[in-house]
Write a protein that holds these residues in place. Structure first.
Motif, short mmCIF file in Angstrom:
data_model
loop_
_atom_site.label_atom_id
_atom_site.label_comp_id
_atom_site.label_asym_id
_atom_site.label_seq_id
_atom_site.Cartn_x
_atom_site.Cartn_y
_atom_site.Cartn_z
N PHE A 120 0.85 -1.18 0.00
CA PHE A 120 0.00 0.00 0.00
C PHE A 120 0.88 1.24 0.00
O PHE A 120 2.09 1.16 0.28
N ILE A 121 0.29 2.35 -0.33
CA ILE A 121 1.00 3.63 -0.28
C ILE A 121 0.34 4.53 0.75
O ILE A 121 -0.86 4.40 1.04
N THR A 122 1.13 5.41 1.33
CA THR A 122 0.59 6.49 2.16
C THR A 122 0.52 7.75 1.31
O THR A 122 1.29 7.94 0.37
N LYS A 123 -0.42 8.60 1.62
CA LYS A 123 -0.49 9.93 1.01
C LYS A 123 -1.30 10.83 1.92
O LYS A 123 -2.05 10.37 2.79
N HIS A 124 -1.13 12.12 1.73
CA HIS A 124 -1.87 13.09 2.53
C HIS A 124 -3.24 13.34 1.91
O HIS A 124 -3.36 13.49 0.68
N ASN A 125 -4.25 13.42 2.75
CA ASN A 125 -5.58 13.73 2.26
C ASN A 125 -5.62 15.08 1.58
O ASN A 125 -6.21 15.26 0.52
N ARG A 126 -4.99 16.08 2.21
CA ARG A 126 -4.81 17.38 1.58
C ARG A 126 -3.35 17.45 1.17
O ARG A 126 -2.47 17.71 1.99
N GLY B 274 -1.21 17.58 -2.80
CA GLY B 274 -0.58 18.38 -3.84
C GLY B 274 0.88 18.04 -3.94
O GLY B 274 1.55 17.77 -2.94
N LYS B 275 1.40 17.97 -5.13
CA LYS B 275 2.82 17.69 -5.41
C LYS B 275 3.25 16.28 -4.96
O LYS B 275 4.44 16.03 -4.79
N GLY B 276 2.30 15.38 -4.74
CA GLY B 276 2.68 14.05 -4.29
C GLY B 276 3.09 14.01 -2.83
O GLY B 276 3.83 13.10 -2.41
N LEU B 277 2.60 14.95 -2.03
CA LEU B 277 3.02 15.02 -0.63
C LEU B 277 2.64 13.76 0.14
O LEU B 277 1.51 13.28 0.06
N GLY B 278 3.60 13.24 0.88
CA GLY B 278 3.34 12.12 1.76
C GLY B 278 3.29 10.77 1.10
O GLY B 278 3.01 9.76 1.76
N VAL B 279 3.56 10.71 -0.20
CA VAL B 279 3.42 9.43 -0.91
C VAL B 279 4.66 8.57 -0.69
O VAL B 279 5.78 8.95 -1.06
N GLN B 280 4.46 7.42 -0.07
CA GLN B 280 5.50 6.42 0.12
C GLN B 280 4.89 5.04 -0.11
O GLN B 280 3.73 4.80 0.21
N PRO C 249 0.04 14.86 7.96
CA PRO C 249 -0.69 15.66 6.97
C PRO C 249 -1.16 16.98 7.55
O PRO C 249 -1.34 17.13 8.77
N ALA C 250 -1.37 17.94 6.67
CA ALA C 250 -1.80 19.28 7.12
C ALA C 250 -3.16 19.25 7.79
O ALA C 250 -3.43 20.04 8.69
N ASP C 251 -4.05 18.33 7.37
CA ASP C 251 -5.39 18.28 7.94
C ASP C 251 -5.57 17.09 8.89
O ASP C 251 -6.70 16.73 9.24
N ASP C 252 -4.46 16.43 9.26
CA ASP C 252 -4.45 15.33 10.21
C ASP C 252 -5.10 14.06 9.68
O ASP C 252 -5.37 13.13 10.45
N ILE C 253 -5.33 13.97 8.38
CA ILE C 253 -5.90 12.77 7.78
C ILE C 253 -4.87 12.14 6.86
O ILE C 253 -4.49 12.71 5.83
N LEU C 254 -4.40 10.95 7.24
CA LEU C 254 -3.45 10.19 6.42
C LEU C 254 -4.22 9.11 5.67
O LEU C 254 -5.10 8.45 6.24
N GLY D 43 10.19 8.90 -8.32
CA GLY D 43 9.38 9.34 -7.19
C GLY D 43 8.04 9.87 -7.65
O GLY D 43 7.71 9.84 -8.84
N PHE D 44 7.28 10.39 -6.68
CA PHE D 44 5.89 10.74 -6.94
C PHE D 44 5.62 12.24 -6.88
O PHE D 44 4.47 12.66 -6.99
N GLU D 45 6.64 13.07 -6.67
CA GLU D 45 6.42 14.51 -6.66
C GLU D 45 6.52 15.02 -8.09
O GLU D 45 7.60 15.27 -8.61
N LEU D 46 5.34 15.19 -8.71
CA LEU D 46 5.29 15.30 -10.17
C LEU D 46 4.62 16.58 -10.65
O LEU D 46 3.98 16.59 -11.68
#
Length: 313
Positions: A133-139, A141-147, A167-172, A206-209
């Motif tokens: 699975f991958i992690t990402k930020h709910n809010r 942009g720019k692929g933030l938090g994607v691993q 994440p900025a909005d506390d939702i991962l 990487g995923f910052e695209l």
């Protein structure tokens, strides 16, 4: 009557300014960070273009999203035309909202779990999530938090090491990893309901695209359609998918967006992101004589013409 551009990143503005100048569209920039506005007074007459980014907090603009949310509500209550208005903005700010909307419109999306809280909540939620699975930020942009994590143990080690940014909005998000047939994603650009073009983005590094020129100053050198290119024009996107995306954007009242999808090893299309603060690759556009910002400027010109003819609330 003027176009008002709501934004917080001056680095992304030169291409839009140039396109508006070329189209002779009068505009005023509204730099939305901290500040104030009189909610008891009507907004200025004009059309408003919302360019607020979900990644604004990464540039130190931590209140820009909240500020923009209130501005858009104020503008729309007074009947002002807003390109990418409040409904589109709420989709932009939440991948949970995006996935719900995409699924409702019959588009295939990766299985996703939204986790509120911090590291303990992340670990508890991930215990029964199928790997990889991958992690990402709910809010994001720019692929933030994607691993990418191929095992729960690898995820737990990353959590313990503190290498997962909150994440900025506390939702991962913990999201199903889609094994791509080739290491790229495709982004379809739409302006005013019309498909402009599609590009591929190389994910091997990487995923910052973000394709904007300002976003890759410190990144790899990009040569269009060459061995070192991260972005290239794609001309074989299925027409039925383009039509489905256009219908989706119309239904969700999104004026400008890049929609991203990936194709798996079985040829299935998975749609996973909608970016309303879309930027365009200058190299791809120069090589193929296309311009997303010219289309945005034309949309603004037409919106101003319509607003001039309509009575102001």
């Amino acid at each position: 009557m003027s176009l008002y551009i709501l934004h917080e990143n001056d680095d992304w503005m030169p291409p839009l300014r140039a396109a508006l100048d070329e189209a002779a569209v009068p505009y005023t920039e509204w730099f939305v960070t901290d500040g104030h506005f009189d909610v008891t007074s009507p907004p200025p007459e004009g059309v408003f273009l919302n360019r607020m980014s979900a990644s604004s907090h990464t540039r130190g603009h931590h209140v820009s999203v909240s500020h923009t949310r209130q501005l858009l509500a104020w503008l729309e209550r007074h009947g002002r035309r807003v390109l990418n208005g409040l409904h589109a903005f709420e989709l932009e700010m939440s991948k949970v909202h995006q996935h719900a909307a995409l699924t409702q419109h019959g588009l295939r999306t990766p299985a996703t779990r939204a986790v509120a809280g911090g590291p303990e909540a992340w670990l508890a939620a991930a215990k029964d999530v199928p790997t990889p699975f991958i992690t990402k930020h709910n809010r994001g942009g720019k692929g933030l938090g994607v691993q990418l994590f191929r095992s729960y143990d690898a995820f737990a080690q990353a959590v313990d090491a503190g290498t997962i940014d909150p994440p900025a909005d506390d939702i991962l998000l913990l999201q199903q990893y889609v094994e791509a047939a080739a290491p790229f994603i495709t982004r379809c650009e739409f302006v005013g309901g019309t498909f402009q073009y599609a590009i591929t983005s190389d994910t091997s590094e990487g995923f910052e695209l973000c394709p904007a020129e300002a976003c890759r100053v410190d990144g790899p050198t990009c040569t269009v359609d060459g061995d070192d290119s991260l972005f290239a024009l794609r001309t074989d996107v299925p027409q039925d998918l383009i039509a489905q995306y256009a219908q989706f954007l119309q239904a969700e009242r999104i004026d400008i967006a890049g929609i991203e999808f990936i194709e798996d090893t079985e040829g299935r299309v998975w749609t996973y992101d909608i970016n309303g603060t879309t930027n365009y690759s200058p190299d791809v556009e120069a090589a193929h004589d296309v311009s997303g910002m010219a289309a945005v400027a034309d949309l603004a010109r037409r919106a101003l013409k319509d607003a001039t003819a309509a009575p102001v609330a």
